[in-house]
Design a protein around this motif. Structure first.
Motif, mmCIF file in Angstrom:
data_model
loop_
_atom_site.group_PDB
_atom_site.id
_atom_site.type_symbol
_atom_site.label_atom_id
_atom_site.label_comp_id
_atom_site.label_asym_id
_atom_site.label_seq_id
_atom_site.Cartn_x
_atom_site.Cartn_y
_atom_site.Cartn_z
ATOM 1 N N GLY A 90 0.769 -1.224 0.000
ATOM 2 C CA GLY A 90 0.000 0.000 0.000
ATOM 3 C C GLY A 90 0.805 1.282 0.000
ATOM 4 O O GLY A 90 0.265 2.347 0.276
ATOM 5 N N VAL A 91 2.087 1.209 -0.306
ATOM 6 C CA VAL A 91 2.907 2.421 -0.366
ATOM 7 C C VAL A 91 3.026 2.906 -1.807
ATOM 8 O O VAL A 91 2.882 2.123 -2.742
ATOM 9 C CB VAL A 91 4.321 2.193 0.225
ATOM 10 C CG1 VAL A 91 4.264 1.758 1.668
ATOM 11 C CG2 VAL A 91 5.096 1.185 -0.597
ATOM 12 N N GLU A 92 3.271 4.201 -1.944
ATOM 13 C CA GLU A 92 3.588 4.742 -3.263
ATOM 14 C C GLU A 92 5.004 4.304 -3.612
ATOM 15 O O GLU A 92 5.886 4.292 -2.751
ATOM 16 C CB GLU A 92 3.507 6.268 -3.261
ATOM 17 C CG GLU A 92 2.100 6.786 -3.098
ATOM 18 C CD GLU A 92 1.221 6.434 -4.295
ATOM 19 O OE1 GLU A 92 1.684 6.499 -5.455
ATOM 20 O OE2 GLU A 92 0.047 6.089 -4.055
ATOM 21 N N LEU A 93 5.227 3.939 -4.855
ATOM 22 C CA LEU A 93 6.520 3.384 -5.252
ATOM 23 C C LEU A 93 7.013 4.058 -6.516
ATOM 24 O O LEU A 93 6.264 4.187 -7.493
ATOM 25 C CB LEU A 93 6.390 1.876 -5.482
ATOM 26 C CG LEU A 93 7.613 1.134 -6.002
ATOM 27 C CD1 LEU A 93 8.755 1.183 -4.998
ATOM 28 C CD2 LEU A 93 7.262 -0.305 -6.341
ATOM 29 N N ARG A 94 8.254 4.492 -6.498
ATOM 30 C CA ARG A 94 8.957 4.986 -7.678
ATOM 31 C C ARG A 94 10.242 4.190 -7.773
ATOM 32 O O ARG A 94 10.928 3.966 -6.770
ATOM 33 C CB ARG A 94 9.280 6.473 -7.581
ATOM 34 C CG ARG A 94 8.075 7.350 -7.565
ATOM 35 C CD ARG A 94 7.361 7.323 -8.919
ATOM 36 N NE ARG A 94 6.170 8.135 -8.887
ATOM 37 C CZ ARG A 94 4.933 7.659 -8.771
ATOM 38 N NH1 ARG A 94 4.729 6.386 -8.649
ATOM 39 N NH2 ARG A 94 3.898 8.467 -8.776
ATOM 40 N N ILE A 95 10.572 3.781 -9.001
ATOM 41 C CA ILE A 95 11.755 2.952 -9.226
ATOM 42 C C ILE A 95 12.713 3.705 -10.134
ATOM 43 O O ILE A 95 12.305 4.218 -11.182
ATOM 44 C CB ILE A 95 11.363 1.605 -9.860
ATOM 45 C CG1 ILE A 95 10.353 0.882 -8.968
ATOM 46 C CG2 ILE A 95 12.600 0.755 -10.120
ATOM 47 C CD1 ILE A 95 9.646 -0.261 -9.651
ATOM 48 N N ILE A 96 13.968 3.777 -9.728
ATOM 49 C CA ILE A 96 15.023 4.370 -10.532
ATOM 50 C C ILE A 96 16.030 3.270 -10.841
ATOM 51 O O ILE A 96 16.578 2.643 -9.926
ATOM 52 C CB ILE A 96 15.716 5.534 -9.784
ATOM 53 C CG1 ILE A 96 14.696 6.635 -9.475
ATOM 54 C CG2 ILE A 96 16.892 6.072 -10.604
ATOM 55 C CD1 ILE A 96 15.223 7.707 -8.552
ATOM 56 N N ILE A 97 16.251 3.027 -12.135
ATOM 57 C CA ILE A 97 17.206 2.002 -12.561
ATOM 58 C C ILE A 97 18.469 2.711 -13.017
ATOM 59 O O ILE A 97 18.419 3.563 -13.912
ATOM 60 C CB ILE A 97 16.634 1.134 -13.697
ATOM 61 C CG1 ILE A 97 15.327 0.489 -13.255
ATOM 62 C CG2 ILE A 97 17.656 0.084 -14.131
ATOM 63 C CD1 ILE A 97 14.552 -0.178 -14.375
#
Length: 103
Positions: A90-97
């Motif tokens: 339930g958390v907001e997620l941003r992914i940086i590769i």
């Protein structure tokens, strides 16, 4: 990102994993940006995914966390499954590769 959030009313938790796990909280006078920068400066690239190391500590705290910014060195099935579990909490997620080649 840590600088921006630590200057506001937010609490920033930094989880960094490799051979060791680092957990630093900053903001609201809990720690200073220098503490976060010290941890980030010590990190080295890790060739093995450390999800078994970071997972238990992160999932224990996810009930108190609203957003996660995940910085990963590549994109593969283990990373996707781990971050899918994070998102399911339930958390907001941003992914940086960060990778100097195709994933």
């Amino acid at each position: 990102m840590a600088d921006f959030f630590s200057r506001s009313d937010y609490i920033v938790d930094i989880f960094a994993a490799g051979p060791d796990i680092y957990d630093v909280s900053a903001g609201r006078s809990l720690a200073y940006l220098e503490n976060i920068l010290d941890v980030l400066a010590c990190l080295e690239p890790c060739s093995e995914a450390a999800f078994d190391v970071v997972g238990p500590a992160l999932f224990e705290k996810l009930g108190q966390i609203t957003s996660v910014v995940a910085v990963v060195q590549d994109w593969d099935r283990p990373r996707a499954e781990f971050l899918r579990r994070v998102k399911a909490m339930g958390v907001e997620l941003r992914i940086i590769i960060i990778r100097d080649a195709p994933t």
